[in-house]
Design a protein around this motif. Structure first.
Motif: not given
Ligand code: HEM
Length: 377
Positions: A118, A122, A227-228, A231, A235, A371
């Motif tokens: 992050v 990101a 960003t999300n 990420t 993930r 994070s």
């Protein structure tokens, strides 16, 4: 949230929540119908409820995101062409170079090859890209990023109270508005090859408030969301022990938008009485349309809770639907695709997180973690 969605959706597509005083909508067909019908379901909370905004909300509520047609179309029609896939494509080399630079810098600072995805990539990447696209000169980008970060900051350090944060955010908002005002004036005088110049030239009738509001909207609607996406993608790939190759990358990103939608819900206000599943939504009632729940609706998607990287078709609602369908979708897709490409070709990416340690970001409608430690070899 996914168990909650599934349990509730199994009972009914929509539920009244007496505490939050709104309807929650969980089923794909109903969410799509509401987002697709601006006449019955407005985005403008003032229109139906008489809601009175304060502070910087006033600014934002004047932008396309919170306006129904025809006012919505005034700005959207002008800027649409600058966000088409063919228009944003020219940013690709810049996005690639910035991704590489950010990753190399983060690794340089790390002793053990573990970086927070992050912090490293990101979070900084989207704001750098939008600054470049707008035409913010390189030497101002760090300052620009700081203002933008402050505006979207959810929680400050423990020592700072909510009021102090709000004050800092107001200041950053004003500083940014002033910065945009100068930038617009400069580009009117001396055109350059950038978004601000293009908008100014495309429609000289847009008022200064409309233009400033639009610039602010880009920061608010486009940064944390992207960003999300980046990420959530890393993930999910980590969990699945999977990394997409060149040919699967873009379908895998679509599947992340379905499986872990960065924006989980959008709000609408009923403009008339409507009956759904025998329940009456009254004029003026607020409806929370759960995109994240619609995206896991088994009537639309086979095996909805399974991540299928080459899922086709994939009519997810991660970017919304209808009039307000995300303006920045081509840019967000490009950024995610290039960032993941650079990450995967330069490094072998391995999870360095424990599921139990992942902390969700604090938001009622955004979906992501604060994070995400990864090992880069
Ligand atoms: C609208 C999601 C990235 C700019 C929306 C909407 C969603 C969404 C769900 C619909 C809102 C509604 O129906 O009320 C996302 C996601 C993103 C993303 C998940 C990243 C993965 C971006 C970027 C930009 C952007 C990069 C610009 C740089 C906008 C704007 C609107 C919008 C201006 C309002 C469009 C309108 O009202 O016509 N976005 N967005 N978004 N988004 Fe995005």
């Amino acid at each position: 949230p996914y168990d909650w969605y599934a349990d509730r959706r199994a009972e009914s597509p929509l539920h009244w929540d007496p505490d939050r005083h709104c309807w929650d909508v969980f089923a794909y067909d109903e969410v799509k119908r509401m987002l697709g019908d601006d006449e019955s379901f407005s985005v403008n909370p003032r229109e139906a409820t008489g809601f009175q905004p304060a502070g910087e909300q006033t600014f934002l509520l004047e932008t396309m995101l919170f306006q129904d047609p025809p006012k919505h179309d005034r700005t959207r029609d002008v800027v649409d062409e600058f966000f088409r896939p063919s228009a944003v494509k020219s940013l690709e080399p810049f996005i690639a170079a910035e991704s590489q630079r950010l990753l190399a810098e983060a690794l340089d600072e790390s002793d053990d090859g573990v970086v927070d995805l992050v912090d490293a990539l990101a979070y900084p990447l989207p704001v750098i890209v939008i600054a470049k696209m707008l035409g913010v000169p390189a030497e101002d980008r760090e300052q620009f990023k700081q203002w933008s970060d402050t505006i979207v900051e959810g929680t400050a350090g423990e020592e700072e109270d909510a009021e102090a944060l709000q004050e800092r955010q107001m200041e950053a908002g004003m500083a940014l508005a002033n910065y945009f005002r100068d930038l617009v004036a400069k580009r009117r005088e001396e055109p350059r090859d950038d978004l601000v110049t293009s908008i100014v030239q495309a429609d000289e009738d847009l008022t200064e408030t409309e233009l400033l509001g639009f610039c602010m909207l880009l920061l608010i609607a486009g940064n944390i969301t992207t960003t999300n996406l980046i990420t959530n993608a890393v993930r999910t790939f980590g969990e699945q022990e999977y990394w997409p190759g060149e040919r699967q990358r873009d379908t895998a990103i679509e599947e992340v938008l379905r499986y872990r939608a960065p924006v989980q819900s959008m709000t609408r206000v009923a403009m008339e009485d409507v009956t759904v599943d025998g329940k009456t939504v009254e004029e003026g009632d607020t409806l929370v349309c759960w995109l994240g729940a619609a995206n896991r609706d088994g009537t639309q998607f086979a095996d909805p809770d399974t991540f299928v990287p080459d899922r086709r078709p994939n009519q997810h609602l991660g970017f919304g639907y209808g009039t307000h369908y995300c303006l920045g979708a081509p840019l967000a897709r490009l950024e995610a695709s290039v960032a993941l490409r650079e990450l995967g070709t330069e490094y072998e990416v391995r999870p360095a997180w424990e599921d139990d340690d992942l902390e969700p970001i604090e938001s009622s409608f955004l979906h992501g973690v604060r994070s995400l430690p990864v090992r880069l070899d």
